[in-house]
Design an enzyme around this catalytic site. Structure first.
Site, mmCIF file in Angstrom:
data_model
loop_
_atom_site.group_PDB
_atom_site.id
_atom_site.type_symbol
_atom_site.label_atom_id
_atom_site.label_comp_id
_atom_site.label_asym_id
_atom_site.label_seq_id
_atom_site.Cartn_x
_atom_site.Cartn_y
_atom_site.Cartn_z
ATOM 1 N N HIS A 81 0.826 -1.218 0.000
ATOM 2 C CA HIS A 81 0.000 0.000 0.000
ATOM 3 C C HIS A 81 0.857 1.264 0.000
ATOM 4 C CE1 HIS A 81 -3.409 -2.625 1.267
ATOM 5 N NE2 HIS A 81 -2.461 -3.214 1.969
ATOM 6 N N SER A 135 15.472 21.440 -15.842
ATOM 7 C CA SER A 135 14.296 22.253 -16.118
ATOM 8 C C SER A 135 14.750 23.548 -16.772
ATOM 9 C CB SER A 135 13.579 22.557 -14.805
ATOM 10 O OG SER A 135 12.830 23.751 -14.921
ATOM 11 N N LYS A 138 16.591 21.601 -10.670
ATOM 12 C CA LYS A 138 15.894 20.369 -11.008
ATOM 13 C C LYS A 138 16.755 19.325 -11.717
ATOM 14 C CE LYS A 138 11.988 19.484 -10.949
ATOM 15 N NZ LYS A 138 10.601 19.731 -11.088
ATOM 16 N N GLU A 195 9.879 8.525 -16.752
ATOM 17 C CA GLU A 195 8.509 9.005 -16.968
ATOM 18 C C GLU A 195 8.040 8.709 -18.396
ATOM 19 O OE1 GLU A 195 7.785 13.107 -15.315
ATOM 20 O OE2 GLU A 195 9.881 12.858 -14.797
#
Ligand code: ARG
Length: 457
Positions: free
Chosen positions: A156, A277, A283, A290
């Site tokens: 979970h 970024s 970043k 992704e």
């Protein structure tokens, strides 16, 4: 321009109509497969004396020239010639004269296109299998470094029990092992040749389908000519196996993404597999992971797309089937690319062992140890669970963990608890004592790694 099939027609379609029906924009990717199929077909026609030796030689030399040009990227395809089959036939005739028109004897584009698709997958599915195996090796190598790296295991997405980090990584090895098996098993059905089925009913020419199969390296030929030209199961199977593979990669990608966050910091991806970024200088984004998670979507789409194309088509060939190609090409590119990238990403990532160590020492994932300890001393497990739950609650109230709780506090809940509980509660002990077959105990993980290494041979 006159069509190769134009005899029966009084007028030509307009260019924009041709354009809609044409597949050359994408099926040119089958150029080498189409030439290979033609070489085998015409060789067989020669052996069977359906064509003279002289005609066969001319056609073969024309096909060889086209192959050289194809490999050099010098062929110019035209929409007016609809698809790869007609384009190549037209080029052949332009190159060697009307004798080129004999190539299509006893053949149809219907068995031709199906042959091309079989050849395409026959060549590339082994590449997929090879890349899976390569990735599996990398997973094993990473896992070998981290047998004794203790990490929190989750259910979970909540801390559950301490585990060996290798045990976690190896899950992906086994998923990939099953993927590899599925792709391998699908080869049996890719390895059946449709050539010689003609348009759908076979042919009156005395062809030798087994000879064509032998020349093209196929183990079998379709037993039913109508099945041969209408079957696209082998492509569905490829798309389905790929969809499941992409599901696995996507789940792994999701973990990589989570592990790379500041909140987790379990791993750091190499700069070479991360991006920055354009606005936020600090970043470092896990873009590749992704993207792979996102690409699973197109793999699913291609599978559902083809199933939907096929479900309403009566036997045998229907033009709908031209829609089988782009999805297959796209999924092939997606799968090959994703496997390569993922392998590099995992090979170069750094596992933050210190962080994993501190994570697992500041949670309650050793609570099961306490319950098991009490059960071992004769307390019914249900009661042990209750006692442990109460002690966890006490800790939460005091902002401490089980290992910080003084013995007297524990004994208030059960006098079965003795000093040795502190050894049992140590996360290292929690892992090493889970020595059941396939468990996360170090000894078991080493057995597992050996088994995995042996499998790769
Ligand atoms: N371009 C067609 C396809 O990809 C080739 C087969 C065409 N056959 C036909 N009878 N129109 O499916």
């Amino acid at each position: 321009m006159a069509k190769l099939w134009g005899g029966r027609f009084q007028k030509s379609a307009e260019a924009w109509v041709d354009e809609f029906g044409a597949s050359i924009g994408f099926d040119q990717q089958l150029v080498l497969e189409d030439l290979e199929g033609s070489v085998a077909h015409v060789t067989m026609l020669g052996i069977q004396e359906i064509l003279t030796h002289e005609d066969v030689e001319k056609i073969l030399s024309g096909l060889a020239q086209l192959k050289v040009k194809a490999e050099a990227g010098e062929l110019e395809f035209s929409v007016a010639n609809e698809d790869i089959h007609l384009n190549l036939e037209k080029m052949l005739i332009d190159l060697i004269g009307p004798v080129g028109g004999k190539l299509h004897t006893g053949r149809s584009r219907n068995d031709q296109v199906a042959t091309d698709m079989h050849l395409f997958l026959k060549k590339r599915v082994p590449e997929v299998i090879g890349l899976i195996e390569n990735f599996q090796k990398t997973i094993i190598e990473q896992a070998q470094q981290h047998v004794e790296t203790i990490a929190p295991g989750y259910t979970h997405l909540q801390r559950a029990q301490p585990i060996s980090f290798a045990h976690h990584l190896m899950v992906y090895f086994w998923q990939l092992e099953r993927d590899k098996e599925r792709f391998g098993e699908s080869m049996k059905r890719i390895d059946i040749l449709p050539l010689g089925a003609g348009a759908m009913a076979g042919t009156t020419f005395p062809i030798d389908r087994l000879k064509s199969a032998e020349l093209l390296g196929f183990s079998e030929v379709y037993a039913n000519s109508m099945d041969a030209v209408s079957d696209r199961d082998f492509i569905v199977e490829f798309l389905s196996n790929s969809a499941l593979l992409m599901t696995h990669l996507s789940r792994f990608a999701e973990e990589i993404i989570i592990w790379s966050t500041d909140e987790f910091k379990f791993i750091e991806l190499d700069d070479a597999f991360s991006t920055g970024s354009s606005i936020m200088p600090q970043k470092k984004n896990p873009d590749m992971a992704e993207l792979i998670r996102g690409k699973a979507g197109r793999a699913f789409g291609n599978l559902v797309g083809l199933l939907t194309v096929l479900k309403g088509t009566p036997l045998t060939y229907n033009k709908d089937m031209q829609e089988d190609k782009e999805g297959m090409f796209d999924t092939m590119e997606t799968v090959l690319g994703s496997l390569k990238i993922f392998e590099g990403m995992v090979r170069t990532m750094t596992v933050n062992t210190a962080r994993l160590h501190s994570a697992v020492h500041s949670d309650f994932s050793n609570a099961t140890e306490l319950a098991d300890y009490l059960a071992t001393k004769g307390m019914p497990f249900r009661e042990a669970h209750e006692v442990t739950g109460k002690l966890v609650f006490t800790c939460i109230q005091q902002g401490i963990y089980l290992l910080d709780l003084p013995l007297e506090e524990m004994q208030k809940e059960s006098d079965l608890i003795e000093q040795d509980i502190y050894d049992v509660l140590a996360p290292e002990a929690a892992v090493s004592r889970r020595n059941s077959l396939g468990g996360t105990g170090f000894a078991q993980v080493n057995i597992q790694l050996q088994k995995a290494t042996d499998l790769l041979g």
